[in-house]
Scaffold this active site. Structure first.
Site, PDB file in Angstrom:
ATOM      1  N   HIS A   1     -25.577  -5.526 -42.989  1.00  0.00           N
ATOM      2  CA  HIS A   1     -26.878  -6.175 -42.793  1.00  0.00           C
ATOM      3  C   HIS A   1     -27.278  -6.079 -43.414  1.00  0.00           C
ATOM      4  O   HIS A   1     -26.783  -5.669 -44.898  1.00  0.00           O
ATOM      5  CB  HIS A   1     -27.409  -4.953 -41.625  1.00  0.00           C
ATOM      6  CG  HIS A   1     -27.496  -5.050 -39.834  1.00  0.00           C
ATOM      7  ND1 HIS A   1     -25.931  -4.147 -39.434  1.00  0.00           N
ATOM      8  CD2 HIS A   1     -27.912  -4.672 -39.458  1.00  0.00           C
ATOM      9  CE1 HIS A   1     -25.572  -4.662 -38.593  1.00  0.00           C
ATOM     10  NE2 HIS A   1     -26.900  -5.149 -38.101  1.00  0.00           N
TER      11      HIS A   1
ATOM     12  N   LYS B   1     -32.974  -2.916 -44.314  1.00  0.00           N
ATOM     13  CA  LYS B   1     -32.050  -1.526 -42.915  1.00  0.00           C
ATOM     14  C   LYS B   1     -31.782  -0.580 -43.686  1.00  0.00           C
ATOM     15  O   LYS B   1     -31.105   0.085 -44.328  1.00  0.00           O
ATOM     16  CB  LYS B   1     -30.226  -1.718 -42.515  1.00  0.00           C
ATOM     17  CG  LYS B   1     -30.195  -1.498 -41.499  1.00  0.00           C
ATOM     18  CD  LYS B   1     -29.005  -2.005 -40.389  1.00  0.00           C
ATOM     19  CE  LYS B   1     -28.835  -0.756 -39.307  1.00  0.00           C
ATOM     20  NZ  LYS B   1     -29.496  -0.934 -38.953  1.00  0.00           N
TER      21      LYS B   1
HETATM   22  P1  NAD Z   1     -38.746  -3.448 -40.011  1.00  0.00           P
HETATM   23  O1  NAD Z   1     -39.202  -2.252 -41.004  1.00  0.00           O
HETATM   24  O2  NAD Z   1     -38.448  -5.147 -40.216  1.00  0.00           O
HETATM   25  O3  NAD Z   1     -39.822  -2.885 -38.985  1.00  0.00           O
HETATM   26  C1  NAD Z   1     -40.374  -1.736 -39.097  1.00  0.00           C
HETATM   27  C2  NAD Z   1     -41.501  -1.693 -38.430  1.00  0.00           C
HETATM   28  O4  NAD Z   1     -42.052  -0.733 -37.987  1.00  0.00           O
HETATM   29  C3  NAD Z   1     -42.887  -1.815 -39.508  1.00  0.00           C
HETATM   30  O5  NAD Z   1     -43.827  -3.315 -39.787  1.00  0.00           O
HETATM   31  C4  NAD Z   1     -42.959  -1.124 -39.825  1.00  0.00           C
HETATM   32  O6  NAD Z   1     -44.044  -1.240 -40.546  1.00  0.00           O
HETATM   33  C5  NAD Z   1     -43.408  -0.553 -38.971  1.00  0.00           C
HETATM   34  N1  NAD Z   1     -43.485   1.164 -39.437  1.00  0.00           N
HETATM   35  C6  NAD Z   1     -42.708   1.703 -39.921  1.00  0.00           C
HETATM   36  N2  NAD Z   1     -42.843   3.313 -39.978  1.00  0.00           N
HETATM   37  C7  NAD Z   1     -44.038   3.244 -38.975  1.00  0.00           C
HETATM   38  C8  NAD Z   1     -44.976   4.468 -38.558  1.00  0.00           C
HETATM   39  N3  NAD Z   1     -44.713   5.657 -39.368  1.00  0.00           N
HETATM   40  N4  NAD Z   1     -45.754   4.646 -37.638  1.00  0.00           N
HETATM   41  C9  NAD Z   1     -45.909   2.897 -37.017  1.00  0.00           C
HETATM   42  N5  NAD Z   1     -45.182   2.060 -37.796  1.00  0.00           N
HETATM   43  C10 NAD Z   1     -43.994   2.159 -38.321  1.00  0.00           C
HETATM   44  O7  NAD Z   1     -37.518  -3.235 -39.207  1.00  0.00           O
HETATM   45  P2  NAD Z   1     -37.142  -4.210 -38.611  1.00  0.00           P
HETATM   46  O8  NAD Z   1     -35.936  -5.245 -38.664  1.00  0.00           O
HETATM   47  O9  NAD Z   1     -38.225  -5.263 -37.583  1.00  0.00           O
HETATM   48  O10 NAD Z   1     -35.987  -3.619 -37.339  1.00  0.00           O
HETATM   49  C11 NAD Z   1     -36.795  -2.507 -36.497  1.00  0.00           C
HETATM   50  C12 NAD Z   1     -35.567  -2.049 -35.635  1.00  0.00           C
HETATM   51  O11 NAD Z   1     -34.778  -2.472 -34.985  1.00  0.00           O
HETATM   52  C13 NAD Z   1     -34.653  -0.601 -36.764  1.00  0.00           C
HETATM   53  O12 NAD Z   1     -34.374   0.567 -36.189  1.00  0.00           O
HETATM   54  C14 NAD Z   1     -33.618  -1.734 -36.606  1.00  0.00           C
HETATM   55  O13 NAD Z   1     -32.696  -1.042 -36.684  1.00  0.00           O
HETATM   56  C15 NAD Z   1     -33.642  -2.398 -34.654  1.00  0.00           C
HETATM   57  N6  NAD Z   1     -33.401  -3.435 -34.659  1.00  0.00           N
HETATM   58  C16 NAD Z   1     -32.368  -3.462 -33.500  1.00  0.00           C
HETATM   59  C17 NAD Z   1     -31.742  -4.321 -32.205  1.00  0.00           C
HETATM   60  C18 NAD Z   1     -31.364  -4.461 -31.391  1.00  0.00           C
HETATM   61  O14 NAD Z   1     -30.808  -5.406 -31.062  1.00  0.00           O
HETATM   62  N7  NAD Z   1     -31.385  -3.162 -30.859  1.00  0.00           N
HETATM   63  C19 NAD Z   1     -31.698  -5.539 -33.337  1.00  0.00           C
HETATM   64  C20 NAD Z   1     -32.406  -5.814 -34.860  1.00  0.00           C
HETATM   65  C21 NAD Z   1     -33.216  -4.398 -35.350  1.00  0.00           C
END
Ligand code: NAD
Length: 212
Positions: free
Chosen positions: A127, A131
């Site tokens: 990844h 991540k």
């Molecule tokens: P990212 O870091 O780009 O986004 C996370 C968001 O959460 C950010 O905007 C951040 O500011 C916010 N955040 C962080 N701490 C916070 C808090 N205390 N309060 C409020 N908001 C907060 O990450 P991403 O790449 O968008 O991934 C997000 C999640 O989705 C991860 O857990 C990732 O592993 C997961 N994911 C899942 C899938 C799936 O198919 N299930 C696919 C991709 C990513």
């Protein structure tokens, strides 16, 4: 539909917002690090953030009394239990991977798992460098489907959206299954399918396998 996104400023949050808006849905509510964006009460909440945000998501789902689609990885067992409790009142779809390809991957694993006793089996996931959790939720799902205690190697490289490879080898041959997400769009499409799936549900706990 009118959607709300927890983590709406993140990579997945933006991808989901863009896709839903392209399909004429409306982004009306969001929650991120700097607080709440409120235009209107949403009809559904989608959470792609971090496990530490979970309690906020839980509170908002109860407050708005709306379905939840959650893709955040690295959830604790107690958080999964809390989701199941929430699902008594509203529909919940939880998955560590919302792509169709990984669902097919898991079906292949299910077919193979009893036929590879005595083989060397390893999972490798790659990844992007941002991540936070390791190993990926998807690698854990593959391991769980195998029903075997196999090693997982995690690589964090550049901007890779998500690669998973399952290697199986005996002394004479190597068999592998691999999946590559070419962009985050594949996950966002699965979230859209899940949102459509829950519109006629009153409550219940579902995974993406139930959706497709
Ligand atoms: P990212 O870091 O780009 O986004 C996370 C968001 O959460 C950010 O905007 C951040 O500011 C916010 N955040 C962080 N701490 C916070 C808090 N205390 N309060 C409020 N908001 C907060 O990450 P991403 O790449 O968008 O991934 C997000 C999640 O989705 C991860 O857990 C990732 O592993 C997961 N994911 C899942 C899938 C799936 O198919 N299930 C696919 C991709 C990513």
């Amino acid at each position: 539909m009118k959607i709300g996104i927890v983590g709406y400023k993140g990579r997945m949050g933006k991808e989901i917002k863009d896709l839903f808006e392209e399909k004429n849905h409306e982004f009306v509510w969001g929650y991120d690090k700097d607080g709440e964006y409120f235009q209107e009460t949403p009809q559904i909440i989608i959470d792609f953030s971090l496990p530490e945000v979970f309690e906020k998501t839980e509170d908002y789902v109860k407050k708005f009394n709306v379905p939840l689609i959650i893709g955040t990885t690295g959830l604790q067992d107690e958080q999964i239990e809390a989701l199941k409790a929430l699902a008594k009142d509203v529909p919940v779809v939880q998955s560590y991977n919302f792509s169709i390809g990984i669902q097919l991957f898991l079906k292949m694993v299910d077919f193979l798992k009893d036929k590879i006793d005595g083989w060397d089996i390893e999972i490798v996931e790659t990844h992007h460098r941002f991540k936070k959790d390791k190993p990926s939720g998807t690698a854990k799902m593959i391991k769980e489907s195998l029903d075997k205690d196999v090693p997982i190697s995690s690589l964090r490289l550049g901007n890779v959206a998500g690669d998973h490879v399952l290697y199986m080898a005996n002394l004479g041959e190597v068999l592998s299954i691999s999946h590559r997400a070419l962009s985050r769009r594949a996950f966002a499409e699965g979230v859209l399918k899940s949102a459509e799936f829950v519109t006629n549900k009153k409550n219940g706990y579902f995974t993406f396998t139930d959706v497709i």
